[in-house]
Enzyme design. Structure first.
Site, PDB file in Angstrom:
ATOM      1  N   GLY A   1       0.890  -1.092   0.021  1.00 33.06           N
ATOM      2  CA  GLY A   1       0.143   0.076   0.045  1.00 33.06           C
ATOM      3  C   GLY A   1       0.773   1.315  -0.078  1.00 33.06           C
ATOM      4  O   GLY A   1       1.957   1.291   0.735  1.00 33.06           O
TER       5      GLY A   1
ATOM      6  N   LEU B   1      -1.356   7.191   2.433  1.00 30.12           N
ATOM      7  CA  LEU B   1      -0.712   8.226   3.497  1.00 30.12           C
ATOM      8  C   LEU B   1       0.401   7.300   4.400  1.00 30.12           C
ATOM      9  O   LEU B   1       1.375   7.626   4.785  1.00 30.12           O
ATOM     10  CB  LEU B   1      -1.558   9.162   4.261  1.00 30.12           C
TER      11      LEU B   1
ATOM     12  N   HIS C   1     -20.839   8.307   6.028  1.00 33.92           N
ATOM     13  CA  HIS C   1     -20.533   9.828   5.973  1.00 33.92           C
ATOM     14  C   HIS C   1     -21.803  10.331   5.539  1.00 33.92           C
ATOM     15  O   HIS C   1     -22.544  10.049   4.660  1.00 33.92           O
ATOM     16  CB  HIS C   1     -19.470  10.001   4.824  1.00 33.92           C
TER      17      HIS C   1
ATOM     18  N   SER D   1     -17.133  16.962   1.164  1.00 30.76           N
ATOM     19  CA  SER D   1     -16.500  17.212   2.357  1.00 30.76           C
ATOM     20  C   SER D   1     -17.260  17.884   3.314  1.00 30.76           C
ATOM     21  O   SER D   1     -17.979  18.540   3.394  1.00 30.76           O
ATOM     22  CB  SER D   1     -15.423  18.215   2.081  1.00 30.76           C
TER      23      SER D   1
ATOM     24  N   ARG E   1     -20.421  12.430  12.550  1.00 33.46           N
ATOM     25  CA  ARG E   1     -20.591  11.922  11.571  1.00 33.46           C
ATOM     26  C   ARG E   1     -21.823  10.859  11.745  1.00 33.46           C
ATOM     27  O   ARG E   1     -23.012  10.845  11.029  1.00 33.46           O
ATOM     28  CB  ARG E   1     -19.679  11.150  10.699  1.00 33.46           C
TER      29      ARG E   1
END
Lengths: 235, 637, 259
Positions: B40, B43, B266, B284, B330
């Site tokens: 992977g 980040l 979300h 967002s 959320r």
């Protein structure tokens, strides 16, 4: 020498070479135009100017050799860039859709080749004045002299441009040259990094205006003569 | 199997410092003797691979994308949290820690979360040094905005493309190490098996997605940073390629899978427009800073939003949660939207949508200011829906977004298999039952830049390393299993495409194990899934061969693993007889419809151990103890 | 909607490739272009044929994976849009659509519509970074950055590395991509120490990869899904010019460092 090598080997370096040589040639085109526009001041002014140039070989020849070198550099670099660009896309798209790219920008190679051919014609026509049949007037330009026994450039120009096919070819070629210059000037600022978002539009406008001025200035001579300028002065 | 969380002793605030001091080190000259595999390149993966390469380890990094820069971290929009307190608004490490634990509904480990809050500040410094173009104030200092579940402005951002910019920072650091030769990158390469030798993770088997070549790679440690499993629901905000395969293969080799039922829905996504839909697009959460969420008060109100007068609108988040308002967390916002739509007050042609309205903000701040803050999101919305959100309110609806669950890891981010480390979304550790906005980026980078580089060294220095070559029988066995599985996938010449089977699975999970779960529904799902899996293997259709670029084959392998994983997801959801965070069981709710947690019986991490094909997994419990914070009912009212 | 697709099919890098025609029936205007291709591929698979290979991942216009030339226009030619964000409502019923991969020597085709863009990664590896190791970075607010520079840097950094600029350029030049990275870092104080080295090395690697040269056509800017400006190329030309003029300003000596 190392700098030259670095420039020649890199894509950006070659663009600098194109930009710098192109800029020098542009300045020559402007100077040449200003000199030639003296035709409208009459035979005395133009012939004196031409005689001055002809009789000063220490200026004339370095200028000629310099121009030749610039043209060679511009053309050779262009050929090299063109070959690299061709090689960069070996398989073409089924249809080429020019996106955004202006007509002038897409035809730099074509306009460049035609302008180069025109330069050869122009040199044979007015500078070497050979072969004699080329100018279509039946006169040998080399044999024209004015009252001071100077080469009668004024008469040569007027007689030369009274031939309509020659004039039309000149006007068309100058038109192409200006198309070439319009994009060339924009690219000049871009290649040397003298452009940003704030200056982008002013520079594009400047390129347009400069190209238009060069076109109008240069084409005014054959157009003026076709319209009758100088007819009475060369009888 | 024994779950040892290896949480250092001592006061919470000193645990990490103390642990770093007590960890053994690897001499700089010896580091190059250790090989590390990183799977992977998001980040967590890219930051880990780059940092390990900088330290001198020999790293191999794998990604299925054509470039490490395309990992799905790139799609994170809103921002990254850090306890910098640059805004002088009362933020601190302690407060970020508290918000994260509370946001996670008290289902995360205190020590891990505290460490996360501590290193959050370093992440911002590191990213700025890498040249991440964070938003700035006119004075030249970093700008902040606020996000759901918090009352301070601690979110750093780069327009609506924060994930992209942070990933590019990590990718650039990775590129630098690739050029230096300390990291070897394998793009378009997928991990198919984990290789375990004498109980230690010692390598992986990969498939080159272009040539089909199956290859073994041996190493002293394997780091999985392969993201979440949201695509088990078919429709999610995840990229199409996101999958559970690496985690599932590790699980089948003995790594424990923790809390799979903690999935995040979300609240602000673009509603589904039809059956053809291939994925959902997130808007967002930062939009909720300036947008107000509402539905008509009247059922089935079909008037255009602008024609509905103020008094006939229900700004339900502001009404129900006055102190957090539109920035409620959320899970809570998503459920509130579902509730409104279930009550028949949803908007749009499907009735599955609520308004996110910017009219007030545009009036207050001007359209230009809103454009500056969210221009790209408004553009994205217009491209997908054909509507201009400056003029008419956005329509949004919840969608599957993030997986809080993942492979079980200890404080060192090492799974129960020695030598197998799991980072970022792929592990379960920091977000409990619900993740707060702008915390995923923080966790991925914390794990990769600032945690793993310390803890992996300790593992190397303190454990005797076997050095099996790829000719070892375990490698050969794993290769053989990978090959035979591929052959089985390719033998499928039935009638159903893999996509249709995946869609069916996803629909089932969304209905039975989505925003609201019930015992009956979960039991039904558990009854249907094995049949669907059977249908997959009996009736699937995969064209082509293994020895070529075969996207249908890649996809089939991933869906096959989702077919197995879905069962574990539902089993975990069924066993957890409480509601917490993203896991909402309809049987366990308060009278006003809020989640009812059961701390007495369920304050633990559920770690599932694989028991073999066709056998129920074994549940292990890691109790969660709260020394610093008191367990409290989470309230955002 | 019913459409006809003329799609480039190519088994692998060695296959010369050809166009094949497929019907795309019952397409809805709300579908994205890639969802339309999903439908076509589903039918191909059901008919026992191999589906059209085509790259995509995030499907929200940020990962830069999707890479189709539609009727001669990379990403379909809509302003600031990637293929995955392009919706079928922009097409007409009965239309014939030609779909091709990015075409450039530096992007060899792997299969059908999928090409290999690792050349772009190699360019970044040559210098598209700030050489800072993890740890030891100064406080994020230690160096103020003017908002104008930070915003301009972000404009450049928005590049998603899709390669549409190369695909659109008549010369298959990667200048817009390279200049975006050079400008992104060159505009920030953190990028200054390596500014010259970076541009020299990145341009060198770009040249070696076999991309063409910039002739200031502007096609790259027009198709760029993130609307990266042509002015960044000018900025890179300026940086490169200074760097090459300066050369190596240090005296070449044999003396080594301290022991």
């Amino acid at each position: 020498m190392e700098l030259a090598n670095r420039l020649w080997r890199s894509s950006l370096g070659k663009k600098y070479l194109m930009a710098l040589s192109g800029c020098a040639l542009f300045l020559f085109v402007v100077g040449h135009m200003i000199g030639n526009l003296q035709v409208f001041l009459g035979p005395e002014a133009l012939n004196r100017y031409a005689h001055f140039l002809q009789s000063t070989p220490e200026i004339l020849w370095p200028a000629r050799l310099g121009l030749l070198a610039l043209v060679t550099l511009h053309v050779v670099t262009a050929i090299r860039l063109w070959a690299e660009n061709r090689a960069a896309r070996p398989v073409a798209y089924s249809t080429y859709t020019p996106i955004e790219a202006s007509y002038a920008s897409r035809t730099m190679v074509v306009s460049g080749v035609i302008v180069a051919a025109f330069i050869v014609f122009h040199l044979l026509h007015f500078t070497l004045q050979k072969p004699v049949g080329l100018n279509l007037s039946g006169q040998d330009f080399a044999q024209l002299h004015d009252a001071h026994q100077r080469h009668d450039v004024f008469r040569m120009v007027v007689v030369g441009f009274q031939q309509a096919p020659v004039s039309i070819f000149y006007i068309a070629a100058v038109g192409l040259l200006c198309l070439h210059l319009r994009h060339g000037l924009q690219a000049w600022f871009q290649s040397l990094g003298l452009r940003n978002e704030a200056w982008r539009r002013p520079i594009d406008t400047l390129a347009w205006v400069a190209a238009a001025v060069v076109f109008l200035g240069n084409s005014s001579i054959p157009v003026g003569i076709l319209l009758g300028f100088g007819k009475d002065m060369v009888k | 199997m024994k779950l040892e969380s290896r949480i250092p002793s001592g006061p919470l605030a000193q645990k990490w410092d103390r642990h770093r001091f007590e960890s053994k080190l690897v001499n700089p000259a010896n580091k190059r003797k250790f090989d590390v595999i990183v799977v992977g390149s998001g980040l967590a993966g890219a930051s880990a691979a780059a940092s390990l390469g900088e330290l001198g380890y020999q790293v191999k990094c794998f990604c299925f994308q054509d470039s490490p820069r395309r990992a799905h971290s790139i799609a994170a929009q809103g921002g990254i949290n850090a306890a910098k307190n640059y805004q002088n608004d009362g933020d601190s490490v302690q407060r970020l820690f508290y918000d994260t634990i509370k946001g996670g509904d008290f289902r995360a480990r205190e020590a891990n979360v505290y460490r996360l809050a501590q290193v959050s500040a370093n992440i911002i410094d590191q990213c700025v040094a890498q040249g991440v173009p964070f938003a700035r104030e006119y004075g030249g200092l970093l700008a902040n905005r606020s996000f759901g579940g918090t009352q301070v402005s601690r979110t750093f951002y780069a327009r609506g493309q924060t994930g992209q910019q942070l990933l590019l920072g990590a990718y650039q650091a990775l590129a630098r190490q690739i050029a230096a030769g300390s990291v070897k990158m394998y793009p378009r390469t997928e991990m198919l098996e984990l290789v375990v030798v004498e109980g230690q993770a010692k390598g992986i088997v990969t498939r080159n997605l272009v040539t089909g070549e199956i290859l073994s790679h041996a190493a002293d440690a394997v780091v999985l940073a392969t993201g979440g499993y949201g695509n088990v629901f078919f429709l999610s905000t995840n990229a199409k390629g996101c999958n559970v395969t690496a985690l599932w293969r590790a699980y089948r080799r003995g790594a424990a899978f923790a809390n799979p039922c903690y999935t995040q829905i979300h609240p602000t996504c673009i509603p589904v427009s039809g059956d053809h839909q291939s994925k959902l697009t997130l808007m967002s959460e930062s939009l909720r800073n300036d947008g107000r969420v509402w539905v008509p008060k009247k059922k089935g109100d079909t008037r255009a939003p602008r024609d509905i007068p103020e008094e006939e609108r229900d700004y339900y988040l502001e009404r129900k949660y006055p102190s957090y308002g539109n920035l409620a967390p959320r899970d809570i916002s998503s459920r509130a939207a579902k509730e409104a739509c279930d009550a028949g007050r949803g908007v749009g042609s499907s009735g599955l949508g609520v308004y996110l309205d910017f009219a007030d903000s545009i009036q207050r701040l001007g359209e230009d200011k809103i454009r500056e803050r969210y221009g790209n999101l408004f553009d994205m919305y217009e491209k997908i829906t054909g509507e201009n959100a400056y003029r008419t309110p956005m329509r949004i609806y919840p969608a599957v977004h993030y997986a809080m669950g993942g492979l079980w890891v200890d404080y060192n981010l090492m799974s129960n298999l020695p030598g197998l480390f799991v980072l970022g979304e792929a592990n379960f550790s920091d977000h409990g039952a619900n993740r707060l906005g702008a915390s995923a980026l923080m966790q991925g980078l914390a794990d990769g830049y600032f945690v793993l580089p310390y803890t992996i060294g300790h593992y190397f220095a303190s454990t005797r390393q076997l050095k099996p070559a790829t000719s070892h029988p375990e490698f050969k066995k794993a290769e053989e299993e990978a090959r035979s599985r591929l052959a089985r996938l390719l033998s499928g010449k039935g009638k159903r495409t893999v996509l249709s089977l995946h869609r069916e699975l996803g629909k089932l999970l969304w209905e039975k194990c989505g925003m609201a779960r019930s015992e009956a529904g979960l039991k039904e799902a558990l009854r249907i899934i094995p049949g669907l899996r059977e249908e997959f293997w009996q009736n699937h259709l995969v064209p082509g061969n293994n020895e070529s670029f075969n996207q249908a084959l890649e996809y089939a392998g991933r869906v096959a693993d989702f077919m197995e994983f879905a069962e574990l997801l539902c089993a975990d959801a069924l066993h957890r007889n409480e509601s917490c965070g993203g896991h909402f069981r309809v049987e366990y709710q308060t009278e006003d419809g809020e989640a009812r947690r059961d701390d007495e019986n369920f304050s633990y991490v559920a770690a599932w151990e694989y028991q073999g094909e066709g056998r129920a997994p074994l549940l292990h419990k890691e109790p969660l103890t709260f020394e610093e914070l008191k367990l409290a009912t989470r309230s955002y009212k | 909607m019913n459409l006809t697709l003329k799609v480039w099919r190519q088994k692998d890098a060695k296959d010369p490739g050809r166009f094949e025609t497929y019907p795309a029936a019952n397409i809805l205007p709300d579908m994205s272009f890639l969802e339309m291709l999903d439908v076509v591929n589903e039918r191909l698979i059901e008919e026992g044929r191999e589906p059209i290979a085509c790259d995509s991942d995030c499907r929200e216009g940020i990962c830069g994976t999707c890479s189709l030339v539609i009727d001669g226009r990379p990403h379909g030619g809509h302003h600031g849009t990637t293929v995955c964000q392009l919706h079928m409502r922009h097409f007409q019923d009965g239309q014939t659509i030609t779909i091709e991969p990015w075409r450039a020597r530096a992007f060899p085709i792997l299969r059908d519509l999928v090409c290999d863009r690792t050349a772009l990664d190699r360019i970044i590896q040559a210098g598209g970074f700030v050489s800072v190791n993890t740890g030891g970075a100064p406080d994020g607010n230690a160096l103020p950055v003017s908002k104008t520079d930070a915003d301009l840097s972000m404009d450049a950094a928005a590049c998603i590395g899709c390669g549409a600029c190369v695909a659109a350029c008549k010369n298959a030049s990667a200048m817009l991509f390279v200049s975006a990275k050079v400008s992104h870092l060159g505009l920030l104080p953190q990028g200054q120490p390596e500014r010259e080295r970076r541009v020299l090395n990145m341009v060198k690697t770009m040249d070696e990869a076999g991309f063409g040269n910039c002739t200031v056509l502007g096609s790259c800017e027009a198709v760029c899904p993130k609307e990266v400006s042509l002015s960044f190329i000018a900025r890179m030309n300026r940086d490169y010019g200074w760097a090459i003029l300066r050369g190596n300003p240090r005296r070449q000596t044999g003396a080594g460092g301290a022991g």
